[in-house]
Design an enzyme around this catalytic site. Structure first.
Site, short mmCIF file in Angstrom:
data_model
loop_
_atom_site.label_atom_id
_atom_site.label_comp_id
_atom_site.label_asym_id
_atom_site.label_seq_id
_atom_site.Cartn_x
_atom_site.Cartn_y
_atom_site.Cartn_z
N ILE A 32 -5.39 -0.64 5.38
CA ILE A 32 -5.16 0.58 6.17
C ILE A 32 -5.01 1.77 5.21
O ILE A 32 -3.90 2.24 4.94
CB ILE A 32 -3.92 0.44 7.08
CG1 ILE A 32 -3.99 -0.85 7.90
CG2 ILE A 32 -3.82 1.64 8.02
CD1 ILE A 32 -2.83 -1.05 8.87
N PRO A 33 -6.13 2.25 4.64
CA PRO A 33 -6.06 3.44 3.78
C PRO A 33 -5.61 4.65 4.59
O PRO A 33 -6.03 4.82 5.74
CB PRO A 33 -7.49 3.59 3.27
CG PRO A 33 -8.34 2.85 4.25
CD PRO A 33 -7.49 1.73 4.78
N HIS A 34 -4.77 5.49 4.00
CA HIS A 34 -4.21 6.58 4.78
C HIS A 34 -3.81 7.75 3.87
O HIS A 34 -3.57 7.57 2.68
CB HIS A 34 -2.98 6.11 5.56
CG HIS A 34 -1.99 5.36 4.71
ND1 HIS A 34 -2.10 4.01 4.44
CD2 HIS A 34 -0.87 5.77 4.06
CE1 HIS A 34 -1.09 3.62 3.69
NE2 HIS A 34 -0.33 4.68 3.43
N ALA A 35 -3.75 8.93 4.47
CA ALA A 35 -3.36 10.13 3.73
C ALA A 35 -2.84 11.18 4.70
O ALA A 35 -3.27 11.23 5.85
CB ALA A 35 -4.55 10.69 2.95
N TYR A 39 2.88 9.48 11.94
CA TYR A 39 2.00 8.81 10.95
C TYR A 39 2.52 7.42 10.62
O TYR A 39 1.79 6.42 10.71
CB TYR A 39 1.99 9.73 9.73
CG TYR A 39 1.42 9.28 8.43
CD1 TYR A 39 0.05 9.18 8.23
CD2 TYR A 39 2.26 9.04 7.34
CE1 TYR A 39 -0.47 8.83 6.98
CE2 TYR A 39 1.75 8.71 6.10
CZ TYR A 39 0.38 8.60 5.93
OH TYR A 39 -0.12 8.28 4.69
#
Length: 215
Positions: free
Chosen positions: A131-134, A180
């Site tokens: 789960i790549p996130h920013a 988020y």
């Protein structure tokens, strides 16, 4: 590089919870912390690791503030089938798909931050999922994209040594930390369902995968 040390106030702001909650967690040993005299202090790198570990286990990070509705943050055009064989190339391709969302204003910044976040710590959470996130000031609202890998990607640093077949990428506005974290936790828990994961990986189209995720 010197380790960044945070106060209770800074951790509370970072996690979007009350200072009392952070204090209680520290007192109970539920969050990595140390005391200098009578004052609690926290290493930022350890807080990041703690958040990721809770996401990996599907634990709730904080009290829910708003329901996560996948249909509000995902559309079929941001579900893609990935033929890349490396983590870097897969993340770049999925970032480009996510950048098509009107909420993402600067595509290159998203790509850069996603790659930077991955270098800091792997976003693979096990079971073939990452789960790549920013969070970015150039993103106006939380959105996501999904990458279904045709060939499992082996160069993710996974918790269980399983290659990654399913990528869920999330971009959020910088001031959306609570939502988020809740979204990350929701997806982590939802994707523990073996049947859902298998169905996503065998989906014949983006529309079919979308229906599975919003059901």
């Amino acid at each position: 590089m010197d380790e960044e040390i945070l106060t209770i106030e800074e951790v509370a702001k970072y996690l979007r919870v009350s200072e009392r909650t952070v204090y209680d967690w520290a007192q109970k040993g539920e969050i990595p912390a140390g005391k200098i005299g009578t004052v609690w202090r926290f290493k930022k790198s350890e807080i990041e690791k703690w958040v990721n570990e809770r996401l990996s286990s599907g634990s709730r990070l904080s009290s829910p503030t708003m329901a996560v509705q996948i249909k509000n943050i995902l559309s079929p055009d941001r579900i893609i089938f990935i033929n890349q064989t490396t983590k870097h190339d897969a993340l770049v391709e999925l970032s480009a798909a996510l950048s098509k969302a009107p909420q993402v204003k600067i595509a290159k910044e998203l790509e850069t931050e996603i790659l930077k976040r991955e270098e800091l710590m792997s976003t693979a959470i096990g079971r073939g999922i990452a789960i790549p996130h920013a969070r970015l000031s150039s993103v106006t609202d939380l959105v996501m994209a999904v990458g279904i890998c045709k060939s499992p990607i082996k160069d993710f640093e996974t918790l269980d040594d399983q290659p990654v077949s399913l990528l869920i990428m999330i971009a959020a506005a910088y001031n959306q930390h609570s939502y988020y974290l809740q979204t990350l936790s929701h997806l982590s828990a939802k994707l523990k369902d073996n049947n859902l994961r298998d169905s996503l990986l065998s989906a014949a189209s983006a529309e079919a995968a979308y229906k599975l995720l919003v059901s």
